[in-house]
Structures are given as structure tokens and as C-alpha cells.
Design a protein around this motif. Sequence first.
Motif, PDB file in Angstrom:
ATOM      1  N   GLU A 180      -6.818  11.498  -5.212  1.00  0.00           N
ATOM      2  CA  GLU A 180      -5.477  12.028  -5.452  1.00  0.00           C
ATOM      3  C   GLU A 180      -5.033  12.865  -4.257  1.00  0.00           C
ATOM      4  O   GLU A 180      -5.742  13.762  -3.809  1.00  0.00           O
ATOM      5  CB  GLU A 180      -5.445  12.862  -6.733  1.00  0.00           C
ATOM      6  CG  GLU A 180      -4.043  13.279  -7.126  1.00  0.00           C
ATOM      7  CD  GLU A 180      -3.946  13.728  -8.574  1.00  0.00           C
ATOM      8  OE1 GLU A 180      -2.846  14.168  -8.968  1.00  0.00           O
ATOM      9  OE2 GLU A 180      -4.941  13.639  -9.304  1.00  0.00           O
ATOM     10  N   ILE A 181      -3.848  12.558  -3.731  1.00  0.00           N
ATOM     11  CA  ILE A 181      -3.302  13.252  -2.578  1.00  0.00           C
ATOM     12  C   ILE A 181      -2.116  14.101  -3.020  1.00  0.00           C
ATOM     13  O   ILE A 181      -1.259  13.633  -3.767  1.00  0.00           O
ATOM     14  CB  ILE A 181      -2.841  12.252  -1.491  1.00  0.00           C
ATOM     15  CG1 ILE A 181      -3.971  11.288  -1.127  1.00  0.00           C
ATOM     16  CG2 ILE A 181      -2.325  12.990  -0.260  1.00  0.00           C
ATOM     17  CD1 ILE A 181      -5.164  11.936  -0.474  1.00  0.00           C
TER      18      ILE A 181
ATOM     19  N   ALA B  38       0.848  -1.193   0.000  1.00  0.00           N
ATOM     20  CA  ALA B  38       0.000   0.000   0.000  1.00  0.00           C
ATOM     21  C   ALA B  38       0.879   1.237   0.000  1.00  0.00           C
ATOM     22  O   ALA B  38       1.939   1.257   0.632  1.00  0.00           O
ATOM     23  CB  ALA B  38      -0.915  -0.003   1.221  1.00  0.00           C
ATOM     24  N   ASP B  39       0.451   2.282  -0.703  1.00  0.00           N
ATOM     25  CA  ASP B  39       1.230   3.506  -0.787  1.00  0.00           C
ATOM     26  C   ASP B  39       1.114   4.328   0.490  1.00  0.00           C
ATOM     27  O   ASP B  39       0.084   4.313   1.175  1.00  0.00           O
ATOM     28  CB  ASP B  39       0.776   4.351  -1.974  1.00  0.00           C
ATOM     29  CG  ASP B  39       1.247   3.783  -3.304  1.00  0.00           C
ATOM     30  OD1 ASP B  39       2.205   2.979  -3.294  1.00  0.00           O
ATOM     31  OD2 ASP B  39       0.674   4.144  -4.350  1.00  0.00           O
ATOM     32  N   ALA B  40       2.169   5.090   0.765  1.00  0.00           N
ATOM     33  CA  ALA B  40       2.223   5.885   1.990  1.00  0.00           C
ATOM     34  C   ALA B  40       1.278   7.076   1.963  1.00  0.00           C
ATOM     35  O   ALA B  40       0.959   7.639   3.011  1.00  0.00           O
ATOM     36  CB  ALA B  40       3.661   6.378   2.223  1.00  0.00           C
ATOM     37  N   ASP B  41       0.808   7.475   0.771  1.00  0.00           N
ATOM     38  CA  ASP B  41      -0.054   8.661   0.710  1.00  0.00           C
ATOM     39  C   ASP B  41      -1.490   8.386   1.139  1.00  0.00           C
ATOM     40  O   ASP B  41      -2.263   9.314   1.366  1.00  0.00           O
ATOM     41  CB  ASP B  41      -0.032   9.271  -0.696  1.00  0.00           C
ATOM     42  CG  ASP B  41      -0.533   8.304  -1.774  1.00  0.00           C
ATOM     43  OD1 ASP B  41      -1.002   7.200  -1.424  1.00  0.00           O
ATOM     44  OD2 ASP B  41      -0.450   8.650  -2.964  1.00  0.00           O
ATOM     45  N   GLY B  42      -1.860   7.109   1.262  1.00  0.00           N
ATOM     46  CA  GLY B  42      -3.221   6.783   1.680  1.00  0.00           C
ATOM     47  C   GLY B  42      -4.281   7.135   0.649  1.00  0.00           C
ATOM     48  O   GLY B  42      -5.447   7.341   0.991  1.00  0.00           O
ATOM     49  N   ALA B  43      -3.888   7.192  -0.629  1.00  0.00           N
ATOM     50  CA  ALA B  43      -4.845   7.565  -1.679  1.00  0.00           C
ATOM     51  C   ALA B  43      -5.978   6.544  -1.807  1.00  0.00           C
ATOM     52  O   ALA B  43      -7.102   6.891  -2.153  1.00  0.00           O
ATOM     53  CB  ALA B  43      -4.114   7.710  -3.013  1.00  0.00           C
TER      54      ALA B  43
END
Length: 294
Positions: free
Chosen positions: A254-255, A132-137
Motif C-alpha cells: 500500500e502506497i 499498471a497503476d501510477a503508484d507502483g504498489a
Amino acid sequence: MAPLLLQLAVLGAALAAAVVVLISIVAFTTATKMPALHRHEEEKFFLNAKGQKETLPSIWDSPTKQLSVVVPSYNEEKRLPVMMDEALSYLEKRQKYGSDKVRVITLVKNRGKGGAIRMGIFSSRGEKILMADADGATKFPDVEKLEKGLNDLQPWPNQMAIACGSRAHLEKESIAQRSYFRTLLMYGFHFLVWFLCVKGIRDTQCGFKLFTREAASRTFSSLHVERWAFDVELLYIAQFFKIPIAEIAVNWTEIEGSKLVPFWSWLQMGKDLLFIRLRYLTGAWRLEQTRKMN
């Protein structure tokens, strides 16, 4: 006039062929034979709650958890805490994991996103492993959708299966908000992915993917690309080994703070896609049986 046009066409074809041959030679000669799976001494440990060093587990060990979550992070001081709060809040409701629920692996050098995820995968304890990406998108509770998609693929050949989060259903909405140039880049990238590497997956780049333990070990142990295009090679490897893949629509927002520079990043990924295809085609890279890390 006609003979001149014919000569120009022949010359153009010859030049194009020469360029392809030249690029193939460059791709072959610059390729590393197999991925570098070396782990530095400092990368073999994590600090527990008492600040003491503990040896990291291995993907080759038997699983001791139902789910592992791998989150690559580089200069993510602002976005990572929000993502982790959401993820841990959700996971705590599913099951109490105790004091060892978060482990930080500090890499000696920047290995790229793909290389960082691979290190996390190889230190995972779960029967299933989520990246999972760190941006929490992607909303973390959507892991349930991936779990269902994974289960729907059963029976799994050799216990291997992959569920990929997908933003393809949001494509029309994103086009309306993008410039024509960025839309052209997006379609060009999707065409190259389909033409050169991966068929049947509309969104290869979503950072929300769930693997069975066996599928993770098979694909990541054969991975060469460690930068942004690693997802494409990962799915190319999975399709080569005939690992079943489900593409599942997820909620995505989108973050701000992305490190991708649209034109140059996509140009780099386009080059990586071409080199992935040529290196496998010329035999510079070969897919072999899973091997263990030193």
C-alpha cells in the motif's frame, strides 16, 4: 397478530419491489446506449523526443512491439516518477526500446481512470498490453507472473486472454490492519461484485492486468463505466464473451496518496455495480461486436 405480521411482510415486499422497479427505470433512462469513443483532435498526437507532433497509432493496427504499458496518471507528481523508474529499469534489462519508449497522451478533459486507460489502450503498439497503476504498489517485475499466467491459458480463443494481478492472498493480513468498518465495506463490495457482475475472480480491482491485443480491443471498445468501477464491467464483458481469465497473485504494497475516500468511493462503486447489472439486464446496454473509434 399473525395477520398483521403477514400484512407488514406483504407491504415490505411490495415496497422493495417498487424500489427495484424505480431504480431499474432510473438506470435505464440515464444510460448512454454505447460508450463515447470520441477522441479530441489534441488527443490524436504525442510529442516525440524532438518536441514534434506525431500521430498516435491505433489498437486496430498491427502490433509493432511485444509489450505496451498503459499508466493512467492524474496529479501523480510524487508517486509516478518512482513507479516509472522501476518499470523502465526492468524493461531496459529485457530489451532496448530506443527513444520512443515513453509516450505521453494529454487528455483534453478528465475522463476518469477507466477512460484514461482506454485512450492509452487504443494507442498501444504491443502484442500484449499491460495496465499498471501510477503508484507502483505492484512490483513491476511481477509482469512475468502475468505473462506466464497468460501463456498457461493457451490455446487462446480468437487470440483473446486476460491475466489479472490479485491481492486476494493478502486479505488476512490487510484485515488485521484495517478497522472493522473498512473490513465490512470490503466484504460488502466483494459480495456485490460476485452477486451482480463477476463470478470466480476474487480481486477485480487490482490495477495490474495483462491483455492480449485482441482481448484489449474487444473489452475496452464495449466499456461504458469510466470511473473506479470500470474494472468490474471490464471483467463482466470478458466473461460475457467467454474470454479466458487467469487470476495471478502479485506482490503488493500500500502506497500513501490514494485518491479513494473509503466510504464515499465504495458507496459510489456500489451504485455503479448495481447500475451495471440493471443496465445490461434491461437492455439499456448491449454487448456488440468490436467497433472502431472515429
